[in-house]
Design an enzyme around this catalytic site. Structure first.
Site, PDB file in Angstrom:
ATOM      1  N   TYR A 122     -35.249   5.176-135.874  1.00 28.48           N
ATOM      2  CA  TYR A 122     -35.787   5.717-134.349  1.00 28.48           C
ATOM      3  C   TYR A 122     -34.956   7.135-134.197  1.00 28.48           C
ATOM      4  CZ  TYR A 122     -36.026   5.796-129.471  1.00 28.48           C
ATOM      5  OH  TYR A 122     -36.121   6.336-127.989  1.00 28.48           O
ATOM      6  N   GLU A 126     -31.385  15.259-131.111  1.00 29.30           N
ATOM      7  CA  GLU A 126     -31.580  16.387-132.029  1.00 29.30           C
ATOM      8  C   GLU A 126     -29.909  17.111-131.694  1.00 29.30           C
ATOM      9  OE1 GLU A 126     -36.135  17.446-131.601  1.00 29.30           O
ATOM     10  OE2 GLU A 126     -34.580  18.944-131.007  1.00 29.30           O
ATOM     11  N   SER A 157     -29.297   6.802-137.591  1.00 33.39           N
ATOM     12  CA  SER A 157     -28.872   5.555-138.141  1.00 33.39           C
ATOM     13  C   SER A 157     -29.779   5.059-139.282  1.00 33.39           C
ATOM     14  CB  SER A 157     -28.443   4.446-137.289  1.00 33.39           C
ATOM     15  OG  SER A 157     -27.377   4.578-136.467  1.00 33.39           O
ATOM     16  N   GLY A 239     -34.710  -2.048-123.681  1.00 31.22           N
ATOM     17  CA  GLY A 239     -34.453  -3.227-124.270  1.00 31.22           C
ATOM     18  C   GLY A 239     -33.373  -2.766-125.294  1.00 31.22           C
ATOM     19  N   PHE A 276       3.796 -17.614-123.459  1.00 29.48           N
ATOM     20  CA  PHE A 276       4.185 -16.543-122.290  1.00 29.48           C
ATOM     21  C   PHE A 276       3.194 -16.327-121.103  1.00 29.48           C
ATOM     22  CE2 PHE A 276       6.605 -15.631-126.117  1.00 29.48           C
ATOM     23  CZ  PHE A 276       7.842 -15.661-125.726  1.00 29.48           C
ATOM     24  N   GLY A 339       1.524  -4.756-134.054  1.00 29.25           N
ATOM     25  CA  GLY A 339       1.338  -3.952-135.190  1.00 29.25           C
ATOM     26  C   GLY A 339       0.231  -4.440-136.175  1.00 29.25           C
ATOM     27  N   GLU A 362     -27.691   5.007-127.096  1.00 27.13           N
ATOM     28  CA  GLU A 362     -28.710   4.311-126.117  1.00 27.13           C
ATOM     29  C   GLU A 362     -28.670   4.846-124.680  1.00 27.13           C
ATOM     30  OE1 GLU A 362     -31.137   2.536-127.521  1.00 27.13           O
ATOM     31  OE2 GLU A 362     -30.345   1.442-129.284  1.00 27.13           O
ATOM     32  N   ARG A 374     -29.833   7.250-108.789  1.00 25.23           N
ATOM     33  CA  ARG A 374     -31.061   7.455-108.653  1.00 25.23           C
ATOM     34  C   ARG A 374     -32.086   6.353-107.951  1.00 25.23           C
ATOM     35  NH1 ARG A 374     -32.614  11.752-113.360  1.00 25.23           N
ATOM     36  NH2 ARG A 374     -31.616  13.514-112.569  1.00 25.23           N
TER      37      ARG A 374
END
Length: 378
Positions: A122, A126, A157, A239, A276, A339, A362, A374
């Site tokens: 997709y 740009e 991708s 979607g 704990f 760690g 997305e 909005r």
């Protein structure tokens, strides 16, 4: 009101989860290091119907609902969010062809897309237009029975890996009404790709710029009508936002489950970490956050499936909530590993890296706020 999954939905989730645990999870770290996903994985996923999740059955797809699809992506992301998200992109494109492609284009492309012998990407963003997607400059002009496309797409991708690309290009005037959606197949003259991007996460997905230099593609590869491409692209993103939200929940759930197992075994000050109370509260907060986000996601998917008037708002809200919740939970899980969470061997740091981009793609989460606001103040 029934919040339980149906038997069929539970079976879909379990099937996807089992596939991921066997065929994806053991190799996800290696694919992350290699910067690619073996193409042999996709036809195997397609045998489960995952190559055309919501493509209509009469066109060879599984015909699942958007809610069903979120179950698939949550389950697969438990094994690897990067792989699951790439599958989401392919499915978004396949659905666009299913909805807007001509009979000829559907017959030519969809069987191979559904079997995943043909992978789709997709192409909207740009270098100079991200959130302001309608400002895109890639242009398509007619030349006989072809379009000639010129411009570039960023952060794609599958660029240089996929077999076909849905390109949003300007065929008319400035603004969203001048944009069309055109399929460009790999190997088209004038199609090339930039260098491999060195990313923080989603490293198993090859990501490059798509470059178009008078790239010729047949007029028959137009999706729907000229000037309607931006509308198609935005419809697809509703979607897509649900899918990315589901990927965040699935990967974060994996991080939490791994953390619970680790804390049961890890000893400090004479007892297991999970004894704990202060750490138990952090686990409880993570569980509450994930369960809340998951329920909201499924409500948003139900609204999209039922054509609710406020579906777009709910998809935006779910995307923001779930992606931020997923990242927060994964980060807390890394902290609870100490760690060891910072080491690749434990897998938590990969989840943290993979999930961070979900708040950007997305539509950024700031744009999700804009959509929501909005809708409230019309």
């Amino acid at each position: 009101m029934d919040f339980a999954l149906s038997d069929e939905q539970a079976a879909i989730f379990d099937m996807a989860r089992a596939f991921g645990q066997e065929h994806i999870a053991p190799f996800a770290r290696d694919w992350d290091s290699a910067g690619t996903i073996p193409k042999t994985l996709w036809p195997a996923l397609a045998t489960l119907g995952f190559g055309g999740l919501y493509v209509r059955e009469e066109n060879g797809g599984a015909g699942l609902t958007r809610l069903d699809a979120t179950l698939v992506f949550e389950a697969l992301a438990y094994s690897c969010a990067s792989v699951a998200a790439f599958l989401s992109i392919h499915n978004m494109c396949a659905k666009m062809i299913d909805l807007y492609g001509s009979d000829e284009l559907r017959a030519r492309i969809l069987p191979r897309a559904v079997s995943m012998d043909l992978i789709l990407s997709y192409c909207l963003t740009e270098p100079g237009s991200g959130s302001d997607a309608a400002a895109l400059k890639t242009r398509a002009s007619r030349d006989g029975d072809s379009y000639l496309l010129t411009g570039s797409k960023a952060f794609i991708s599958g660029a240089g890996y996929s077999d076909a690309y849905i390109i949003m290009a300007r065929t008319g005037d400035a603004g969203p009404k001048g944009i069309s959606a055109i399929l460009v197949e790999d190997g088209a003259p004038g199609l090339s790709f930039g260098g491999l991007e060195d990313k923080m996460g989603w490293r198993s997905q090859p990501t490059r710029q798509v470059q178009l230099d008078d790239c010729a593609t047949p007029l028959a590869n137009l999706l729907g009508e000229e000037g309607r491409g931006f509308t198609y692209a935005m419809a697809g993103l509703d979607g897509g936002r649900l899918n990315i939200a589901a990927c965040s929940i699935g990967a974060a759930q994996c991080a939490l489950d791994q953390t619970l197992a680790y804390m049961k075994e890890r000893q400090a000050f004479g007892q297991a970490l999970d004894q704990f109370q202060g750490l138990q509260f952090r686990l409880a907060d993570a569980e509450i956050a994930l369960q809340s986000a998951r329920i909201f996601l499924r409500q948003a998917a139900w609204k999209l499936d039922t054509g609710a008037a406020d579906a777009t708002k709910f998809c935006a809200m779910a995307k923001k909530l779930c992606t931020e919740t997923g990242s927060m939970v994964a980060d807390q899980c890394l902290q609870l590993h100490g760690g060891y969470g910072y080491l690749a061997d434990y897998g938590i740091e990969k989840i943290v890296r993979d999930l961070r981009v979900h708040q950007i793609l997305e539509g950024t989460n700031e744009i999700m706020l804009l959509i929501t606001a909005r809708a409230l103040i019309r």
